[in-house]
Motif scaffolding. Structure first.
Motif, PDB file in Angstrom:
ATOM      1  N   VAL A  89       0.866  -1.180   0.000  1.00  0.00           N
ATOM      2  CA  VAL A  89       0.000   0.000   0.000  1.00  0.00           C
ATOM      3  C   VAL A  89       0.898   1.224   0.000  1.00  0.00           C
ATOM      4  CG1 VAL A  89      -1.824   1.248   1.186  1.00  0.00           C
ATOM      5  CG2 VAL A  89      -1.763  -1.232   1.296  1.00  0.00           C
ATOM      6  N   LEU A  90       0.626   2.120  -0.931  1.00  0.00           N
ATOM      7  CA  LEU A  90       1.346   3.377  -1.011  1.00  0.00           C
ATOM      8  C   LEU A  90       0.487   4.446  -0.353  1.00  0.00           C
ATOM      9  CD1 LEU A  90       3.706   5.080  -2.106  1.00  0.00           C
ATOM     10  CD2 LEU A  90       2.379   5.330  -4.227  1.00  0.00           C
ATOM     11  N   ALA A  91       1.010   5.059   0.704  1.00  0.00           N
ATOM     12  CA  ALA A  91       0.266   6.069   1.450  1.00  0.00           C
ATOM     13  C   ALA A  91       1.195   7.238   1.762  1.00  0.00           C
ATOM     14  CB  ALA A  91      -0.284   5.482   2.737  1.00  0.00           C
ATOM     15  N   THR A  92       0.763   8.451   1.445  1.00  0.00           N
ATOM     16  CA  THR A  92       1.622   9.611   1.650  1.00  0.00           C
ATOM     17  C   THR A  92       1.105  10.578   2.708  1.00  0.00           C
ATOM     18  OG1 THR A  92       0.565  10.694  -0.236  1.00  0.00           O
ATOM     19  CG2 THR A  92       2.604   9.503  -0.670  1.00  0.00           C
ATOM     20  N   LEU A  93      -0.118  10.399   3.166  1.00  0.00           N
ATOM     21  CA  LEU A  93      -0.613  11.254   4.255  1.00  0.00           C
ATOM     22  C   LEU A  93       0.196  10.997   5.520  1.00  0.00           C
ATOM     23  CD1 LEU A  93      -4.522  10.999   4.103  1.00  0.00           C
ATOM     24  CD2 LEU A  93      -3.147  13.019   3.649  1.00  0.00           C
ATOM     25  N   PRO A  94       0.505  12.032   6.280  1.00  0.00           N
ATOM     26  CA  PRO A  94       1.241  11.812   7.537  1.00  0.00           C
ATOM     27  C   PRO A  94       0.498  10.830   8.455  1.00  0.00           C
ATOM     28  CG  PRO A  94       1.145  14.149   7.008  1.00  0.00           C
ATOM     29  CD  PRO A  94       0.241  13.444   6.030  1.00  0.00           C
ATOM     30  N   GLY A  95       1.198   9.796   8.888  1.00  0.00           N
ATOM     31  CA  GLY A  95       0.621   8.809   9.793  1.00  0.00           C
ATOM     32  C   GLY A  95      -0.178   7.707   9.118  1.00  0.00           C
ATOM     33  N   TYR A  96      -0.504   7.875   7.847  1.00  0.00           N
ATOM     34  CA  TYR A  96      -1.343   6.910   7.147  1.00  0.00           C
ATOM     35  C   TYR A  96      -0.657   5.550   7.044  1.00  0.00           C
ATOM     36  CZ  TYR A  96      -4.951   5.565   3.677  1.00  0.00           C
ATOM     37  OH  TYR A  96      -5.987   4.960   3.004  1.00  0.00           O
ATOM     38  N   SER A  97       0.636   5.525   6.740  1.00  0.00           N
ATOM     39  CA  SER A  97       1.316   4.238   6.588  1.00  0.00           C
ATOM     40  C   SER A  97       1.360   3.485   7.915  1.00  0.00           C
ATOM     41  CB  SER A  97       2.712   4.408   6.001  1.00  0.00           C
ATOM     42  OG  SER A  97       3.505   5.211   6.830  1.00  0.00           O
ATOM     43  N   SER A  98       1.447   4.209   9.032  1.00  0.00           N
ATOM     44  CA  SER A  98       1.421   3.538  10.346  1.00  0.00           C
ATOM     45  C   SER A  98       0.067   2.895  10.602  1.00  0.00           C
ATOM     46  CB  SER A  98       1.729   4.544  11.456  1.00  0.00           C
ATOM     47  OG  SER A  98       3.026   5.053  11.298  1.00  0.00           O
ATOM     48  N   ILE A  99      -0.996   3.589  10.233  1.00  0.00           N
ATOM     49  CA  ILE A  99      -2.346   3.030  10.381  1.00  0.00           C
ATOM     50  C   ILE A  99      -2.486   1.776   9.528  1.00  0.00           C
ATOM     51  CG2 ILE A  99      -4.795   3.444   9.864  1.00  0.00           C
ATOM     52  CD1 ILE A  99      -4.234   6.416  10.628  1.00  0.00           C
ATOM     53  N   LEU A 100      -1.971   1.841   8.304  1.00  0.00           N
ATOM     54  CA  LEU A 100      -2.065   0.686   7.410  1.00  0.00           C
ATOM     55  C   LEU A 100      -1.241  -0.493   7.915  1.00  0.00           C
ATOM     56  CD1 LEU A 100      -1.979   2.598   4.042  1.00  0.00           C
ATOM     57  CD2 LEU A 100      -3.946   1.430   5.059  1.00  0.00           C
ATOM     58  N   GLU A 101      -0.101  -0.219   8.526  1.00  0.00           N
ATOM     59  CA  GLU A 101       0.695  -1.307   9.111  1.00  0.00           C
ATOM     60  C   GLU A 101      -0.073  -1.981  10.246  1.00  0.00           C
ATOM     61  OE1 GLU A 101       4.504   0.301  10.143  1.00  0.00           O
ATOM     62  OE2 GLU A 101       5.077   0.552   8.047  1.00  0.00           O
ATOM     63  N   MET A 102      -0.784  -1.185  11.051  1.00  0.00           N
ATOM     64  CA  MET A 102      -1.607  -1.771  12.119  1.00  0.00           C
ATOM     65  C   MET A 102      -2.718  -2.629  11.530  1.00  0.00           C
ATOM     66  SD  MET A 102      -1.863   1.089  15.125  1.00  0.00           S
ATOM     67  CE  MET A 102      -2.153   2.520  14.109  1.00  0.00           C
ATOM     68  N   ILE A 103      -3.323  -2.168  10.437  1.00  0.00           N
ATOM     69  CA  ILE A 103      -4.368  -2.952   9.777  1.00  0.00           C
ATOM     70  C   ILE A 103      -3.777  -4.268   9.274  1.00  0.00           C
ATOM     71  CG2 ILE A 103      -5.861  -3.043   7.738  1.00  0.00           C
ATOM     72  CD1 ILE A 103      -6.393  -0.023   8.211  1.00  0.00           C
ATOM     73  N   GLY A 104      -2.572  -4.206   8.703  1.00  0.00           N
ATOM     74  CA  GLY A 104      -1.904  -5.423   8.244  1.00  0.00           C
ATOM     75  C   GLY A 104      -1.659  -6.401   9.375  1.00  0.00           C
ATOM     76  N   MET A 105      -1.274  -5.885  10.547  1.00  0.00           N
ATOM     77  CA  MET A 105      -1.072  -6.765  11.709  1.00  0.00           C
ATOM     78  C   MET A 105      -2.392  -7.380  12.151  1.00  0.00           C
ATOM     79  SD  MET A 105       1.922  -5.012  14.008  1.00  0.00           S
ATOM     80  CE  MET A 105       1.281  -3.358  14.043  1.00  0.00           C
ATOM     81  N   LEU A 106      -3.466  -6.588  12.126  1.00  0.00           N
ATOM     82  CA  LEU A 106      -4.783  -7.124  12.480  1.00  0.00           C
ATOM     83  C   LEU A 106      -5.208  -8.215  11.494  1.00  0.00           C
ATOM     84  CD1 LEU A 106      -6.746  -3.863  13.384  1.00  0.00           C
ATOM     85  CD2 LEU A 106      -6.216  -5.747  14.950  1.00  0.00           C
ATOM     86  N   ALA A 107      -4.855  -8.026  10.229  1.00  0.00           N
ATOM     87  CA  ALA A 107      -5.219  -9.011   9.202  1.00  0.00           C
ATOM     88  C   ALA A 107      -4.414 -10.291   9.360  1.00  0.00           C
ATOM     89  CB  ALA A 107      -5.017  -8.415   7.808  1.00  0.00           C
ATOM     90  N   GLY A 108      -3.273 -10.189  10.068  1.00  0.00           N
ATOM     91  CA  GLY A 108      -2.446 -11.372  10.277  1.00  0.00           C
ATOM     92  C   GLY A 108      -1.704 -11.790   9.028  1.00  0.00           C
ATOM     93  N   ASP A 109      -1.535 -10.872   8.105  1.00  0.00           N
ATOM     94  CA  ASP A 109      -0.910 -11.184   6.832  1.00  0.00           C
ATOM     95  C   ASP A 109       0.514 -10.654   6.825  1.00  0.00           C
ATOM     96  OD1 ASP A 109      -0.179 -11.636   4.243  1.00  0.00           O
ATOM     97  OD2 ASP A 109      -1.729 -10.401   3.335  1.00  0.00           O
ATOM     98  N   GLY A 110       1.486 -11.529   6.858  1.00  0.00           N
ATOM     99  CA  GLY A 110       2.878 -11.117   6.823  1.00  0.00           C
ATOM    100  C   GLY A 110       3.307 -10.588   5.476  1.00  0.00           C
ATOM    101  N   ASP A 111       2.479 -10.735   4.452  1.00  0.00           N
ATOM    102  CA  ASP A 111       2.803 -10.254   3.118  1.00  0.00           C
ATOM    103  C   ASP A 111       2.059  -8.971   2.784  1.00  0.00           C
ATOM    104  OD1 ASP A 111       4.685 -12.136   2.495  1.00  0.00           O
ATOM    105  OD2 ASP A 111       3.257 -13.515   1.598  1.00  0.00           O
ATOM    106  N   PHE A 112       1.875  -8.106   3.777  1.00  0.00           N
ATOM    107  CA  PHE A 112       1.208  -6.814   3.616  1.00  0.00           C
ATOM    108  C   PHE A 112       2.137  -5.752   4.185  1.00  0.00           C
ATOM    109  CE2 PHE A 112      -1.369  -3.350   5.209  1.00  0.00           C
ATOM    110  CZ  PHE A 112      -2.276  -3.118   4.192  1.00  0.00           C
ATOM    111  N   GLU A 113       2.548  -4.794   3.349  1.00  0.00           N
ATOM    112  CA  GLU A 113       3.458  -3.736   3.792  1.00  0.00           C
ATOM    113  C   GLU A 113       2.959  -2.386   3.309  1.00  0.00           C
ATOM    114  OE1 GLU A 113       6.338  -3.790   5.628  1.00  0.00           O
ATOM    115  OE2 GLU A 113       6.166  -5.942   5.959  1.00  0.00           O
ATOM    116  N   ALA A 114       3.188  -1.371   4.124  1.00  0.00           N
ATOM    117  CA  ALA A 114       2.849   0.000   3.761  1.00  0.00           C
ATOM    118  C   ALA A 114       4.124   0.743   3.377  1.00  0.00           C
ATOM    119  CB  ALA A 114       2.158   0.696   4.927  1.00  0.00           C
TER     120      ALA A 114
END
Length: 126
Positions: free
Chosen positions: A82-107
């Motif tokens: 996921v490409l995210a440029t808003l401040p803090g957005y990539s951190s939120i997406l990383e948390m979503i990836g951890m919730l999804a339990g998918d090790g193949d998801f990166e922001a």
């Protein structure tokens, strides 16, 4: 719908461009569209370009987004960047990836870095 899809068949990367005020309903509709699209091969990796999204997911939307990513992973088990440029957005997406339990998801905040992370997987399927 504030998303469009393009596919680079050579690298086997499906690129989803999300724009504007991308709501939870938009996200869920996008996932259903991808799951139903017969032109997408299960070996594809995904780049979700959210660089033109103007509002990140709200905290209460994180679990439904993570659930939908697990559903998407059932058909497309490859990497998802996921490409995210808003401040803090990539951190939120990383948390979503951890919730999804998918090790193949990166922001990522840089498209070239995201494509580089996806490329070895895509080439491995050629």
């Amino acid at each position: 719908m504030p998303h469009d899809l393009s596919v680079d068949r050579d690298s086997k990367i499906a690129v989803v461009h999300c724009t504007g005020h991308f709501t939870l309903a938009d996200h869920l509709a996008m996932v259903q569209h991808l799951l139903a699209d017969p032109s997408l091969d299960p070996s594809f990796t995904f780049l979700f370009d959210c660089s033109r999204v103007d509002v990140p997911p709200a905290p209460e939307e994180m679990v439904p987004v993570a659930d939908s990513l697990r559903e998407l992973d059932g058909k497309f088990p490859g990497r998802k960047a996921v490409l995210a440029t808003l401040p803090g957005y990539s951190s939120i997406l990383e948390m979503i990836g951890m919730l999804a339990g998918d090790g193949d998801f990166e922001a990522f905040t840089n498209e070239a870095a995201a494509r580089e992370w996806l490329a070895p997987i895509g080439r491995a399927h050629v």
